[in-house]
Design a protein around this motif. Sequence first.
Motif, PDB file in Angstrom:
ATOM      1  N   VAL A   1       0.839  -1.200   0.000  1.00 49.22           N
ATOM      2  CA  VAL A   1       0.000   0.000   0.000  1.00 49.22           C
ATOM      3  C   VAL A   1       0.875   1.250   0.000  1.00 49.22           C
ATOM      4  O   VAL A   1       0.586   2.243  -0.685  1.00 49.22           O
ATOM      5  CB  VAL A   1      -0.970  -0.002   1.199  1.00 49.22           C
ATOM      6  CG1 VAL A   1      -1.702   1.334   1.312  1.00 49.22           C
ATOM      7  CG2 VAL A   1      -1.990  -1.127   1.053  1.00 49.22           C
TER       8      VAL A   1
ATOM      9  N   HIS B   1       0.077   2.383  -3.644  1.00 47.91           N
ATOM     10  CA  HIS B   1      -1.046   3.308  -3.481  1.00 47.91           C
ATOM     11  C   HIS B   1      -0.605   4.710  -3.072  1.00 47.91           C
ATOM     12  O   HIS B   1      -1.126   5.702  -3.584  1.00 47.91           O
ATOM     13  CB  HIS B   1      -2.026   2.744  -2.447  1.00 47.91           C
ATOM     14  CG  HIS B   1      -3.210   3.610  -2.187  1.00 47.91           C
ATOM     15  ND1 HIS B   1      -4.218   3.786  -3.109  1.00 47.91           N
ATOM     16  CD2 HIS B   1      -3.547   4.373  -1.107  1.00 47.91           C
ATOM     17  CE1 HIS B   1      -5.127   4.607  -2.612  1.00 47.91           C
ATOM     18  NE2 HIS B   1      -4.743   4.979  -1.412  1.00 47.91           N
TER      19      HIS B   1
ATOM     20  N   TYR C   1      -6.738   2.237   7.038  1.00 44.77           N
ATOM     21  CA  TYR C   1      -7.608   2.111   5.870  1.00 44.77           C
ATOM     22  C   TYR C   1      -8.845   1.260   6.154  1.00 44.77           C
ATOM     23  O   TYR C   1      -9.859   1.384   5.463  1.00 44.77           O
ATOM     24  CB  TYR C   1      -6.825   1.527   4.689  1.00 44.77           C
ATOM     25  CG  TYR C   1      -6.024   2.571   3.947  1.00 44.77           C
ATOM     26  CD1 TYR C   1      -6.640   3.450   3.060  1.00 44.77           C
ATOM     27  CD2 TYR C   1      -4.656   2.702   4.148  1.00 44.77           C
ATOM     28  CE1 TYR C   1      -5.915   4.422   2.397  1.00 44.77           C
ATOM     29  CE2 TYR C   1      -3.918   3.667   3.476  1.00 44.77           C
ATOM     30  CZ  TYR C   1      -4.559   4.531   2.604  1.00 44.77           C
ATOM     31  OH  TYR C   1      -3.832   5.505   1.956  1.00 44.77           O
TER      32      TYR C   1
ATOM     33  N   VAL D   1      -9.002  -0.564  -0.191  1.00 49.22           N
ATOM     34  CA  VAL D   1      -7.570  -0.422  -0.497  1.00 49.22           C
ATOM     35  C   VAL D   1      -6.817  -1.643   0.017  1.00 49.22           C
ATOM     36  O   VAL D   1      -5.974  -2.223  -0.679  1.00 49.22           O
ATOM     37  CB  VAL D   1      -6.999   0.877   0.120  1.00 49.22           C
ATOM     38  CG1 VAL D   1      -5.478   0.908  -0.002  1.00 49.22           C
ATOM     39  CG2 VAL D   1      -7.609   2.094  -0.556  1.00 49.22           C
TER      40      VAL D   1
END
Length: 321
Positions: A127, A131, A262, A269
């Motif tokens: 992540v 991300h 998250y 995600v």
Amino acid sequence: MKAYQVTSHDTDPSVTEVPTPSPEAGEIRVEIETCGLNFADLLMVKGTYQDTPELPFTLGMEVAGRVDALGDGVTGFNVGDRVAVFGGQGGLAEYGCFDARRAVRLPDDMPMEDAAAFQIAYGTSHVALDHRANLQTGETLLVLGAAGGVGLTAVEIGKLMGATVVACARGAAKLEAAKAAGADHLIDAETQDIRTEMKALGGADVVYDPVGGEQFEAAFRSCKPEARLLPIGFASGDVPQIKSNHLLVKNLSVLGLYWGGYLQFRPEVITQSLKTLLEWYSEGKLKPHVSHVLPLEQAAEGLELLRSRKSTGKVVIKVTA
């Protein structure tokens, strides 16, 4: 059942007998086989973690085991399913009840030790790099604490994403672990200057930092223009203070990453990330590095390995045989 519980922030946790829980609506009960230890567990013991539960509580953030019972309304799981769960707490016990939405079914060929070492370490790095930092092929990634639980996964994932990976760790043994995970260049934090070494390599596009302190400062000064810095944690105990005027000179970005957060506002995600990671695992692209597997009675020794930084990769507690 046995559980490794924190009853006071002024005393050490201990294995004790507690009632076996029953799943509430939306929960599954898991017969826990393995539990991965994390630096956050050390902070919870002292009451300094951002999500420390109310006392008393059972340590252990991520588990692997088999579904033992289903609460009302649970669909998609059956008793006997092999699962991994990020529960945030409750993992160092023989049984635990967790929100079914946090559970993922495991590949049949995935050992429970790998599963317990997988979610937080790989999830955090994926992540963060994908991300948050949008790491690109050909960029230079500097990983601090590169032989730790999350650091090694950042090295692996950075290489999979096409980056040139520079691993920074203390001592030859830890650097060898980072090299085995795919690092292209190595920096010994005990004997080499991070800024000097990175300048010689052309600087960093992305810095992945679970350490903080002086290492963050050195990495900060070795960044290329438009680099992205990822504070993941502060294992050094020193939270660096960032001067905003230094950010603007090179157009730098600092991108905080709290993986578990998250779950509260964008759980998709994490769900999508874990799907990708488990596919990579099944394809043989990821290999969790577990340096120690200890029984529940030695959970304190496992935490000490993290505290003293004597582990490489993950420390896993085997709760049940």
